[in-house]
Design a protein around this motif. Structure first.
Motif, mmCIF file in Angstrom:
data_model
loop_
_atom_site.group_PDB
_atom_site.id
_atom_site.type_symbol
_atom_site.label_atom_id
_atom_site.label_comp_id
_atom_site.label_asym_id
_atom_site.label_seq_id
_atom_site.Cartn_x
_atom_site.Cartn_y
_atom_site.Cartn_z
ATOM 1 N N UNK A 126 0.838 -1.213 0.000
ATOM 2 C CA UNK A 126 0.000 0.000 0.000
ATOM 3 C C UNK A 126 0.866 1.253 0.000
ATOM 4 N N UNK A 127 1.883 1.292 0.868
ATOM 5 C CA UNK A 127 2.782 2.449 0.923
ATOM 6 C C UNK A 127 3.495 2.644 -0.411
ATOM 7 N N UNK A 128 3.939 1.533 -0.997
ATOM 8 C CA UNK A 128 4.649 1.614 -2.281
ATOM 9 C C UNK A 128 3.736 2.196 -3.360
ATOM 10 N N UNK A 129 2.487 1.756 -3.381
ATOM 11 C CA UNK A 129 1.534 2.263 -4.375
ATOM 12 C C UNK A 129 1.286 3.762 -4.179
ATOM 13 N N UNK A 130 1.166 4.188 -2.927
ATOM 14 C CA UNK A 130 0.958 5.614 -2.647
ATOM 15 C C UNK A 130 2.145 6.452 -3.122
ATOM 16 N N UNK A 131 3.352 5.973 -2.879
ATOM 17 C CA UNK A 131 4.534 6.740 -3.261
ATOM 18 C C UNK A 131 4.743 6.732 -4.775
ATOM 19 N N UNK A 132 4.394 5.642 -5.437
ATOM 20 C CA UNK A 132 4.446 5.628 -6.905
ATOM 21 C C UNK A 132 3.437 6.631 -7.472
ATOM 22 N N UNK A 133 2.274 6.695 -6.873
ATOM 23 C CA UNK A 133 1.253 7.660 -7.300
ATOM 24 C C UNK A 133 1.767 9.088 -7.113
ATOM 25 N N UNK A 134 2.357 9.372 -5.949
ATOM 26 C CA UNK A 134 2.890 10.716 -5.685
ATOM 27 C C UNK A 134 4.014 11.053 -6.654
ATOM 28 N N UNK A 135 4.841 10.053 -6.964
ATOM 29 C CA UNK A 135 5.930 10.255 -7.930
ATOM 30 C C UNK A 135 5.361 10.625 -9.296
ATOM 31 N N UNK A 136 4.402 9.830 -9.762
ATOM 32 C CA UNK A 136 3.797 10.099 -11.072
ATOM 33 C C UNK A 136 3.147 11.479 -11.100
ATOM 34 N N UNK A 137 2.466 11.817 -10.031
ATOM 35 C CA UNK A 137 1.779 13.103 -9.976
ATOM 36 C C UNK A 137 2.769 14.262 -10.032
ATOM 37 N N UNK A 138 3.961 14.054 -9.495
ATOM 38 C CA UNK A 138 4.981 15.107 -9.441
ATOM 39 C C UNK A 138 5.738 15.243 -10.752
ATOM 40 N N UNK A 139 6.073 14.129 -11.380
ATOM 41 C CA UNK A 139 6.937 14.205 -12.575
ATOM 42 C C UNK A 139 6.182 14.112 -13.896
ATOM 43 N N UNK A 140 4.965 13.568 -13.885
ATOM 44 C CA UNK A 140 4.275 13.346 -15.165
ATOM 45 C C UNK A 140 2.764 13.338 -14.993
ATOM 46 N N UNK A 141 2.225 14.328 -14.304
ATOM 47 C CA UNK A 141 0.780 14.321 -14.045
ATOM 48 C C UNK A 141 -0.036 14.347 -15.338
ATOM 49 N N UNK A 142 0.526 14.955 -16.381
ATOM 50 C CA UNK A 142 -0.218 15.046 -17.649
ATOM 51 C C UNK A 142 -0.335 13.694 -18.347
ATOM 52 N N UNK A 143 0.461 12.715 -17.928
ATOM 53 C CA UNK A 143 0.417 11.374 -18.525
ATOM 54 C C UNK A 143 -0.415 10.402 -17.704
ATOM 55 N N UNK A 144 -0.933 10.844 -16.580
ATOM 56 C CA UNK A 144 -1.685 9.947 -15.716
ATOM 57 C C UNK A 144 -3.039 9.613 -16.327
ATOM 58 N N UNK A 145 -3.524 8.416 -15.979
ATOM 59 C CA UNK A 145 -4.849 8.016 -16.443
ATOM 60 C C UNK A 145 -5.514 7.175 -15.355
ATOM 61 N N UNK A 146 -6.646 6.579 -15.683
ATOM 62 C CA UNK A 146 -7.415 5.859 -14.660
ATOM 63 C C UNK A 146 -6.652 4.660 -14.100
#
Length: 200
Positions: A126-146
């Motif tokens: 769970x922690x790993x998933x949260x930090x991967x999400x935060x990473x994606x949101x910080x470096x590539x939010x425009x590439x995020x999807x569902x």
């Protein structure tokens, strides 16, 4: 001279830092609470108080987001803060939130590992998933999807918890950029706090 007095004499930002006497009573009362609790006023508060109403509104939101009961644990929120701040290379937030995470966990090493490479830290799925999400949101939010949301749902996170995680990541992308752009200097005390592991 006390540490707080030394820091008050040294520049903590590239913009003017207001003197306590010129601040509204509500801000001075908040500063007094900080000093009573920790022995110093965080420089982020002193610097942000250049616009007192902005500071008070920001602090209420920040304080509720990071310290309320919430849908994420305090540890999870502080880990997001540290990882986002590491990506953004924000000295202020890394110093302060590493100290808060050491205090919460009693682990003097975890923040340093998160800063160096969060993927090598001993984390729950769970922690790993949260930090991967935060990473994606910080470096590539425009590439995020569902799929980014589904990865969190797969770890049992509710939509409310996911929204909270997104707000924490966004909060630190905001404050990191303010601190980096305006030369905010962390209080020296943060570097020394909670370095010794808790017993038992």
């Amino acid at each position: 001279m006390r540490v707080d007095e030394k820091e008050r004499a040294a520049p903590t930002a590239w913009l003017r830092v207001p003197e306590p006497a010129e601040l509204p009573e509500e801000v001075r009362a908040l500063f007094a609470r900080f000093e009573e609790k920790t022995g110093f006023v965080p420089n982020v508060a002193r610097n942000f108080a250049l616009l007192p109403e902005h500071f008070l509104r920001w602090f209420r939101y920040y304080d509720h987001l990071m310290r309320s009961e919430g849908h994420l644990s305090r540890k999870e929120r502080e880990m997001i803060a540290v990882v986002v701040s590491a990506i953004n290379r924000c000295e202020y937030c890394l110093a302060s939130h590493s100290a808060y995470l050491r205090e919460l966990t009693g682990d003097p090493v975890l923040p340093d590992v998160l800063i160096a490479n969060f993927r090598r830290a001993p984390l729950t799925p769970k922690e790993r998933a949260l930090l991967e999400f935060a990473y994606r949101m910080t470096v590539a939010s425009e590439k995020m999807d569902s799929a980014d949301i589904q990865a969190l749902r797969a770890q049992g996170l509710s939509d409310e918890a996911i929204f909270e995680a997104a707000q924490v990541a966004a909060m630190f992308n905001f404050t990191n950029r303010l601190a980096n752009a305006l030369g905010w200097v962390p209080n020296e005390a943060y570097y020394h706090l909670h370095r010794v592991p808790k017993e038992g």
